[in-house]
Design a protein around this motif. Structure first.
Motif, PDB file in Angstrom:
ATOM      1  N   SER A 133      47.390  -7.602  22.606  1.00  0.00           N
ATOM      2  CA  SER A 133      47.881  -8.945  22.305  1.00  0.00           C
ATOM      3  C   SER A 133      46.693  -9.888  22.309  1.00  0.00           C
ATOM      4  N   LEU A 137      47.195 -16.138  24.690  1.00  0.00           N
ATOM      5  CA  LEU A 137      48.568 -16.411  24.270  1.00  0.00           C
ATOM      6  C   LEU A 137      49.533 -15.576  25.080  1.00  0.00           C
ATOM      7  N   ALA A 139      52.413 -13.150  25.959  1.00  0.00           N
ATOM      8  CA  ALA A 139      52.912 -12.001  25.201  1.00  0.00           C
ATOM      9  C   ALA A 139      53.665 -11.065  26.125  1.00  0.00           C
ATOM     10  N   ASP A 165      55.511  -7.283  18.383  1.00  0.00           N
ATOM     11  CA  ASP A 165      55.725  -8.629  18.893  1.00  0.00           C
ATOM     12  C   ASP A 165      56.244  -9.562  17.803  1.00  0.00           C
ATOM     13  N   ASN A 167      55.298 -12.713  17.611  1.00  0.00           N
ATOM     14  CA  ASN A 167      54.187 -13.579  17.248  1.00  0.00           C
ATOM     15  C   ASN A 167      53.249 -12.865  16.275  1.00  0.00           C
ATOM     16  N   ASN A 168      52.959 -13.509  15.158  1.00  0.00           N
ATOM     17  CA  ASN A 168      52.147 -12.858  14.133  1.00  0.00           C
ATOM     18  C   ASN A 168      50.736 -12.551  14.608  1.00  0.00           C
ATOM     19  N   GLU A 169      50.170 -13.395  15.470  1.00  0.00           N
ATOM     20  CA  GLU A 169      48.812 -13.153  15.945  1.00  0.00           C
ATOM     21  C   GLU A 169      48.741 -11.888  16.798  1.00  0.00           C
ATOM     22  N   HIS A 170      49.733 -11.684  17.659  1.00  0.00           N
ATOM     23  CA  HIS A 170      49.800 -10.434  18.419  1.00  0.00           C
ATOM     24  C   HIS A 170      50.059  -9.250  17.489  1.00  0.00           C
TER      25      HIS A 170
END
Length: 269
Positions: A133, A137, A139, A165, A167-170
């Motif tokens: 992750s 942030l 997670a 996840d 969340n797109n960044e994770h």
């Protein structure tokens, strides 16, 4: 010389015919030409229209009805207070008569919560891989469950289950790690799970560098179960395999979870 005549009672002939078809059935079972793969987010066994109710037999009935060889499961509780301290995957394995492997995501309510695999074939090896992750942030920890089985044609197969996840960044980090872990496998690889993305998102495009979805056109949505609107549950085969997709289906009108089960059938080489 007097010729002898032989009389075979009809019942005896019926037994011979039955034995013949039974032998064909046994041969087909020991040398199947297809592989049936399912993915199913089971919502810890809670039918969404029945708050507080845990109904694992309903999940098991869905699996048994469609007789998959391999099942990727997500949102599984393992001896948590929420679900009566039941090892859910173990119970599903007993209800379906399959082998199993659990991969923890997080510790939860005095137990564990994560993903798992059911297999009609004995599991030769199994591994839990933690997924990354983005630092800084919040997670929820995610993992990849990976098993290797031997198909009836004698070929090895790696089968993976995951739950990515929201969340797109994770998620971008997670798909890159999955590619790293699985792309180099010499055996065929099937990846399945709740990916929390749609087919058009950037993270899917990264996965598709190494994998091919079992459905690429006019694919049915998988969530929510009552009025499905989005396809976020997928089955993918690593590129270069000689296996071919015969069919892909999302089973409608099933209220055992908030997701609908997905099945792909592959033709074995």
């Amino acid at each position: 010389m007097q010729k002898r005549s032989f009389y075979f009672p009809s019942a005896f002939i019926a037994v011979l015919i039955l034995c013949h078809f039974m032998s064909i059935t046994v041969m087909a079972q020991s040398n199947p030409r297809v592989l049936k793969v399912m993915t199913y987010n089971i919502h810890h066994g809670n039918p969404p229209e029945r708050p507080g109710v845990i109904d694992l037999p309903a999940i098991a009935a869905v699996i048994k009805q469609h007789s998959p060889d391999l099942v990727a499961l997500q949102e599984i509780d393992k001896v948590t207070k929420r679900t009566g301290q039941v090892d859910q995957l173990k119970e599903l394995a007993e209800l379906t008569g399959m082998f199993y492997f659990f991969s923890k995501g997080i510790d939860f309510e005095a137990g564990e919560y994560g993903v798992g695999i059911l297999s009609r074939y004995p599991i030769n090896s199994s591994t839990r891989y933690p997924l990354p992750s983005k630092e800084g942030l919040d997670a929820e920890a995610r993992s990849l469950a990976l098993v290797q089985v031997t198909l009836p044609n004698g070929k090895p197969l790696c089968f993976a289950s995951t739950h990515l996840d929201l969340n797109n960044e994770h998620r971008m980090l997670q798909v890159k790690e999955i590619n790293r872990l699985l792309s180099g496998k010499k055996a065929d690889v099937i990846l399945a799970g709740d990916l929390n993305l749609t087919s058009s998102t950037p993270a899917m495009k990264i996965l598709e560098q190494h994998f091919t979805r079992s459905c690429t056109e006019n694919c049915a949505p998988t969530i929510p179960q009552d009025v499905p609107k989005e396809e976020i549950d997928f089955i993918l085969l690593k590129k270069g395999s000689r296996m071919k997709v015969i069919s892909h289906q999302v089973f409608p009108n099933i209220d055992a979870s908030d997701h609908l089960p997905v099945m792909a059938i592959y033709q074995l080489p």
